[in-house]
Design an enzyme around this catalytic site. Structure first.
Site, PDB file in Angstrom:
ATOM      1  N   ASN A  17      -4.235 -18.657   8.773  1.00  8.38           N
ATOM      2  CA  ASN A  17      -5.441 -18.699   7.942  1.00  8.38           C
ATOM      3  C   ASN A  17      -5.866 -17.258   7.691  1.00  8.38           C
ATOM      4  OD1 ASN A  17      -7.953 -19.024   6.841  1.00  8.38           O
ATOM      5  ND2 ASN A  17      -8.774 -20.300   8.482  1.00  8.38           N
ATOM      6  N   ARG A  63      -3.391 -22.140   5.360  1.00  8.38           N
ATOM      7  CA  ARG A  63      -4.613 -22.646   4.750  1.00  8.38           C
ATOM      8  C   ARG A  63      -4.839 -21.870   3.466  1.00  8.38           C
ATOM      9  NH1 ARG A  63     -10.705 -20.907   5.716  1.00  8.38           N
ATOM     10  NH2 ARG A  63     -11.682 -22.561   4.498  1.00  8.38           N
ATOM     11  N   HIS A  87     -13.597 -27.639   2.470  1.00  8.10           N
ATOM     12  CA  HIS A  87     -13.522 -28.211   3.826  1.00  8.10           C
ATOM     13  C   HIS A  87     -12.731 -29.530   3.832  1.00  8.10           C
ATOM     14  CE1 HIS A  87     -17.692 -26.215   4.723  1.00  8.10           C
ATOM     15  NE2 HIS A  87     -16.721 -25.455   5.229  1.00  8.10           N
ATOM     16  N   ARG A 135     -25.965 -19.083   2.759  1.00  6.32           N
ATOM     17  CA  ARG A 135     -25.929 -19.507   1.348  1.00  6.32           C
ATOM     18  C   ARG A 135     -27.077 -20.469   1.025  1.00  6.32           C
ATOM     19  NH1 ARG A 135     -20.009 -21.526   2.069  1.00  6.32           N
ATOM     20  NH2 ARG A 135     -19.014 -19.569   2.619  1.00  6.32           N
ATOM     21  N   GLU A 142      -8.831 -28.407  12.045  1.00  7.85           N
ATOM     22  CA  GLU A 142      -8.172 -28.137  10.765  1.00  7.85           C
ATOM     23  C   GLU A 142      -6.729 -27.675  10.970  1.00  7.85           C
ATOM     24  OE1 GLU A 142     -11.410 -26.464   7.863  1.00  7.85           O
ATOM     25  OE2 GLU A 142     -12.048 -26.125   9.914  1.00  7.85           O
TER      26      GLU A 142
END
Ligand code: AMP
Length: 396
Positions: A7, A89, A178, A239, A382
């Site tokens: 990743n 990823r 996600h 965010r 993940e």
């Protein structure tokens, strides 16, 4: 069969080596400060070691990772030939990919075509792919996209109300992110409840520093809170989540900012950090609220409300829900967050058992007896999804 999961961030690289014959984790780690100086944190079982080593680029970082995996003291393999494949990823697959794929030239071009939509993520993801090709020639590489699981969203959920021409020309639509996490925890929920995945209505809440909710209707993502980019939807660490777009030009004028500066403000200095004025980390915000900070209290209440509102929306979208799943840093670790969100959901038939909810660590169903809708906490994984997809693709 050992599979390496990679990743890549702009100056970092996370990795994990898994034995996919029995789905066990062998080693994992993180390279940081790539292009600056370079530091490797490597874990094998409970052992951890840190190595400062020059990493001028991602290819150099991969080389150091492979050396760590091979090392006599900290390693877990004796030859690079033990690495059967690499799973990467990749954040944005646009409309090109609705599933994971074996990487070839055309796939690389498509990842590149998504650069403008994910300028912070896709370029380093591709650099990571090239670095692995360089260091592990001939080893199959697979791309697993954050957006792929959501490609099943129907038009009514993914279209923005802009002209069709703008959608066609620039591919401006909702994509969602996600995906690997939503897929993993929704499947796991069905498995743990012993019910068929393709018959269940599941709402998954991935609540970490980035956060999104997903409606999984009989195995398919039918809506999710992130959109064209990961800024839409829930309030996140830094965010804004959903916001009136007119605020952009208003702020540009009132604060004399460029469009990019406003976007940076919305991405990096807003959310829980902006609202609380304390931190983007919930542990600090919970502490500040305990110390009497009213802004921290406002931030938390706004956060719970937004999550609960999305759950209500998705229950309506699916005409019901069987199970609500909480995952990621906050969803897994904060019993208080789960309780506060569930407090809004009594009308759906949600009822929490506080003793069960207080448990930590492993997956759990924390519903009270008689609850019509189950509530679960499932740690996300993940890397395992990436390794499973990689194994499936190379075994075809
Ligand atoms: P993630 O992005 O999934 O790694 O989640 C990171 C976020 O999870 C952190 O910023 C924290 O806000 C939150 N988090 C992690 N551990 C805890 C905890 N024990 N209690 C509350 N929040 C936590």
């Amino acid at each position: 069969m050992d599979i390496l999961v990679i990743n890549c961030g702009s100056s970092s690289l996370k990795y994990q080596l898994l034995n996919m014959d029995n789905e066990t984790f062998l080693a994992r780690g993180l390279c940081e400060r790539i292009g600056i100086d370079g530091r490797l944190k490597h874990e094998r079982g409970t052992e951890e070691f840190v190595l400062d080593a020059p990493m001028p680029d991602h290819a150099a970082a991969i080389k150091i990772v492979l050396e760590a995996l091979l090392s006599k003291e900290h390693g877990v393999i004796s030859s690079l030939s033990e690495i059967t494949a690499v799973g990467h990823r990749v954040v944005h697959g646009g409309e090109f990919f609705s599933d994971s794929v074996l990487i070839d030239d055309a796939v690389e071009k498509a990842i590149e075509a998504c650069f403008d939509m994910a300028p912070l993520h896709n370029p380093p993801n591709l650099i990571g792919i090239h670095a692995c090709q360089q260091n592990l020639p001939g080893v199959p590489q697979v791309a697993v996209f954050d957006t792929a699981f959501h490609q099943t969203m129907p038009k009514k959920a993914y279209l923005y109300a802009i002209s069709h021409a703008l959608y066609e020309t620039h591919k401006i639509r909702r994509y969602g992110f996600h995906g690997t996490s939503h897929k993993y925890v929704s499947m796991k929920a069905a498995e743990e409840l012993g019910r068929p995945y393709n018959e269940m209505k599941i709402i998954t809440c991935h609540l970490g520093n980035g956060a999104s909710v997903c409606a999984v209707d009989r195995g398919h993502s039918v809506d999710t809170s992130m959109g064209f980019t990961p800024i839409e939807g829930l309030i996140m660490g830094t965010r804004t989540g959903d916001i009136d777009v007119a605020i952009v030009t208003y702020l540009m004028e009132k604060e004399n900012l460029s469009a990019q500066q406003v976007l940076d403000l919305f991405n990096k200095k807003s959310g829980m950090l902006g609202l609380s004025g304390v931190s983007s980390d919930f542990r600090d915000i919970f502490q500040a609220r305990q110390d009497g900070n009213a802004y921290a209290d406002d931030a938390l209440e706004a956060y719970y409300y937004r999550v609960a509102s999305y759950i209500g929306r998705y229950a309506a979208a699916m005409n019901g829900v069987d199970v609500i799943v909480f995952t990621a840093g906050l969803g897994e670790n904060s019993a208080l967050l789960r309780e506060k969100v569930c407090d809004y959901l009594g009308y759906l038939g949600v009822k929490v058992n506080p003793e069960k909810n207080a448990q930590r660590g492993k997956s759990m169903d924390f519903s009270a007896d008689g609850a019509r809708v189950r509530t679960m906490m499932i740690p996300t994984n993940e890397e395992l999804v990436i390794a499973r997809d990689t194994k499936a693709i190379i075994s075809r």
